[in-house]
Design an enzyme around this catalytic site. Structure first.
Site, mmCIF file in Angstrom:
data_model
loop_
_atom_site.group_PDB
_atom_site.id
_atom_site.type_symbol
_atom_site.label_atom_id
_atom_site.label_comp_id
_atom_site.label_asym_id
_atom_site.label_seq_id
_atom_site.Cartn_x
_atom_site.Cartn_y
_atom_site.Cartn_z
ATOM 1 N N VAL A 14 0.829 -1.208 0.000
ATOM 2 C CA VAL A 14 0.000 0.000 0.000
ATOM 3 C C VAL A 14 0.864 1.259 0.000
ATOM 4 O O VAL A 14 0.674 2.169 -0.801
ATOM 5 C CB VAL A 14 -0.946 0.010 1.225
ATOM 6 C CG1 VAL A 14 -1.705 1.336 1.299
ATOM 7 C CG2 VAL A 14 -1.920 -1.149 1.152
ATOM 8 N N ASP A 32 10.248 3.216 6.762
ATOM 9 C CA ASP A 32 9.959 1.822 7.087
ATOM 10 C C ASP A 32 11.029 1.328 8.054
ATOM 11 O O ASP A 32 12.205 1.684 7.926
ATOM 12 C CB ASP A 32 9.944 0.951 5.824
ATOM 13 C CG ASP A 32 9.167 -0.342 6.017
ATOM 14 O OD1 ASP A 32 8.120 -0.514 5.361
ATOM 15 O OD2 ASP A 32 9.598 -1.189 6.829
ATOM 16 N N ARG A 37 14.395 -3.573 3.265
ATOM 17 C CA ARG A 37 13.391 -3.041 2.340
ATOM 18 C C ARG A 37 13.770 -1.635 1.887
ATOM 19 O O ARG A 37 13.709 -1.311 0.699
ATOM 20 C CB ARG A 37 12.019 -3.034 3.034
ATOM 21 C CG ARG A 37 10.888 -2.345 2.258
ATOM 22 C CD ARG A 37 10.458 -3.123 1.052
ATOM 23 N NE ARG A 37 9.217 -2.605 0.492
ATOM 24 C CZ ARG A 37 8.815 -2.824 -0.752
ATOM 25 N NH1 ARG A 37 9.541 -3.559 -1.573
ATOM 26 N NH2 ARG A 37 7.677 -2.316 -1.183
ATOM 27 N N THR A 91 -2.834 -4.470 9.004
ATOM 28 C CA THR A 91 -3.710 -4.713 10.148
ATOM 29 C C THR A 91 -4.136 -6.184 10.092
ATOM 30 O O THR A 91 -5.198 -6.509 9.573
ATOM 31 C CB THR A 91 -4.945 -3.793 10.124
ATOM 32 O OG1 THR A 91 -5.469 -3.729 8.785
ATOM 33 C CG2 THR A 91 -4.590 -2.398 10.575
ATOM 34 N N THR A 126 -6.786 -0.666 7.056
ATOM 35 C CA THR A 126 -8.168 -1.095 7.247
ATOM 36 C C THR A 126 -8.405 -1.468 8.700
ATOM 37 O O THR A 126 -7.679 -2.291 9.273
ATOM 38 C CB THR A 126 -8.480 -2.306 6.348
ATOM 39 O OG1 THR A 126 -8.226 -1.958 4.990
ATOM 40 C CG2 THR A 126 -9.932 -2.729 6.499
ATOM 41 N N CYS A 266 -6.920 -8.934 2.849
ATOM 42 C CA CYS A 266 -8.099 -8.058 2.769
ATOM 43 C C CYS A 266 -9.384 -8.845 2.993
ATOM 44 O O CYS A 266 -9.961 -8.817 4.075
ATOM 45 C CB CYS A 266 -8.142 -7.352 1.410
ATOM 46 S SG CYS A 266 -6.827 -6.143 1.174
ATOM 47 N N ARG A 337 1.291 -13.787 1.876
ATOM 48 C CA ARG A 337 0.663 -13.603 3.183
ATOM 49 C C ARG A 337 -0.771 -14.122 3.194
ATOM 50 O O ARG A 337 -1.567 -13.823 2.312
ATOM 51 C CB ARG A 337 0.671 -12.120 3.571
ATOM 52 C CG ARG A 337 2.053 -11.556 3.857
ATOM 53 C CD ARG A 337 1.973 -10.061 4.127
ATOM 54 N NE ARG A 337 1.483 -9.327 2.967
ATOM 55 C CZ ARG A 337 1.116 -8.048 2.996
ATOM 56 N NH1 ARG A 337 1.162 -7.378 4.133
ATOM 57 N NH2 ARG A 337 0.714 -7.444 1.902
#
Length: 426
Positions: A14, A32, A37, A91, A126, A266, A337
């Site tokens: 995201v 981050d 990364r 989340t 979210t 999601c 994931r």
């Protein structure tokens, strides 16, 4: 507005596309805690494949100055002079399917350390309705010593990233926005309107925006659960589910959902956030949780169907060679994931079968770390008693799978995309 300086907290699926897009018009610092990364991104490489290397390199800059562009960092000192902080951390849920807000708490603590008067903190993660103001804001106030809606402000603009989708990119998806006051709502909306070509929708409150996001994926989850249940019924009746859905789809208002494994971070997660909050306020959400139960059980169902087909063909189950095609949570995406392909694999393994997993998109190191499973990017050149297509990567669609099957082998299509030689499908 181009004098604003933006910090994006979390550079995952995201955060990075959003940071890259904002960096075309603003000074942006992508922050981050994962140093590896940050180093990869600073070198112009995105291993998630969400942002192409040349597109990323076009906005990168070497210093966190006030000029347009993106500077990636793991040093909190580099975000001290920003005035917009946009939080894009995951989340997840825990092993008991309860919301885990730890990443939100930690990122809020980070922002709280650098928060100044007049700053605006926008959350994209979210959550259930109320989480931003009830859980995140108190952390910001405690760490910063500032007062909410007097010294600093908040906004919410739920992410609508679709991993692996190169058509519906972040700028081409209409964005919902909200602010902690009407004036801040207008500011947040104006900020996003400056980069989102698809437009924005300013919600009246942060809670409305949070609720709108969480029901998007809950609605999809319930619809997929319905067609998964249909697949179970029609399989017992020896009726082709996909043929039924195609026929029903000729009606203009029939919704085009297909049966399948529901994973990812999601659809397979968000309904639990809404369900948790619903129960906290005294309501037991029967439909939402029933949909989750159906979809969470599909891995076991698929495995049992495959074993039944093998038994019918007199294939010895113990030590049978099975090839599983795909372990990412969706097609043409490297994200593993919360993939439900592992449910199919674990169930098949419980019968004593020998499983080979092939996925040209998945990182074998990540799969080993997440699930302790061995995967290969190279297609094995041997014969199998069964082949299971769990993810519809483009590479699999035109593959001659029959050449990899033993004479009496089973070819099972979970995604319903293979045209020839299929023994069974969901």
């Amino acid at each position: 507005m181009n004098k604003e300086k933006i910090a994006i907290i979390g550079l995952g699926y995201v955060g990075l596309p959003l940071a890259r897009l904002f960096a075309t018009k603003y000074a942006v610092v992508g922050f981050d805690i994962n140093q590896k990364r940050v180093s990869e991104l600073s070198g112009g490489k995105d291993v998630t494949l969400e942002v192409e290397d040349h597109v990323l390199k076009a906005v990168l800059k070497d210093t966190p100055d006030a000029n347009t562009g993106l500077f990636c960092s793991y040093d909190i000192n580099d975000i001290t002079d920003c005035n917009y902080y946009i939080v894009t951390v995951p989340t997840p849920i825990d092993k008991n399917n309860r919301p885990d807000l730890t990443p939100l708490y930690k990122s809020s603590e980070t922002v709280g350390q650098v928060l100044k008067k007049g700053d605006i903190v926008i959350y994209e993660s979210t959550v259930y309705p109320g989480a931003t103001e009830e859980e995140c804001i108190p952390v910001l106030e405690k760490v910063s010593g500032l007062k909410f809606n007097e010294d600093f402000y908040a906004g919410y603009s739920p992410e609508r990233i679709n991993p692996g989708d190169k058509l519906h990119t972040v700028d081409k998806i209409l964005k919902v926005t909200a602010g902690s006051t009407p004036e801040i709502g207008e500011k947040v909306d104006a900020l996003y309107s400056s980069i989102i070509t698809a437009g924005t929708h300013l919600a009246p409150t942060i809670k409305v925006a949070e609720a709108a996001k969480v029901i998007e994926n809950s609605q999809r989850d319930i619809n997929i659960a319905f067609v998964n249940e249909l697949a179970k019924i029609f399989n017992l009746m020896d009726i082709d589910t996909h043929a039924v859905l195609e026929a029903a789809g000729t009606k203009w208002n029939f919704l085009p959902f297909k049966p399948g494994l529901v994973g990812g971070h999601c659809i397979g997660v968000d309904p639990y956030y809404l369900a948790q909050k619903a129960q906290e306020v005294g309501y037991h959400p029967e439909i939402i949780l029933a949909g989750r139960r159906v979809n969470d059980g599909m891995g076991q169902y698929v495995a049992s169907e495959i074993i039944k087909l093998m038994v019918k063909k007199d294939i010895k189950i113990k030590n049978a060679n099975i090839l599983v095609l795909g372990i990412t949570f969706k097609e043409n995406c490297p994200d593993v994931r919360n993939t439900k392909a592992v449910d199919v694999i674990s169930q098949l393994a419980s019968y004593g079968t020998a499983i080979t997993i092939h996925d040209p998109w998945a990182n074998p190191v990540e799969v080993k770390h997440e699930y302790n499973l061995k995967t290969t990017k190279e297609l094995p050149q041997e014969k199998f008693d069964a082949i299971v297509l769990t993810v519809a990567h483009n590479e699999f669609l035109d593959m001659n799978l029959k050449a990899l099957l033993n004479t009496n082998g089973v070819l099972y299509d979970v995604k319903g995309v293979l045209m020839e030689g299929v023994t069974g499908r969901l």
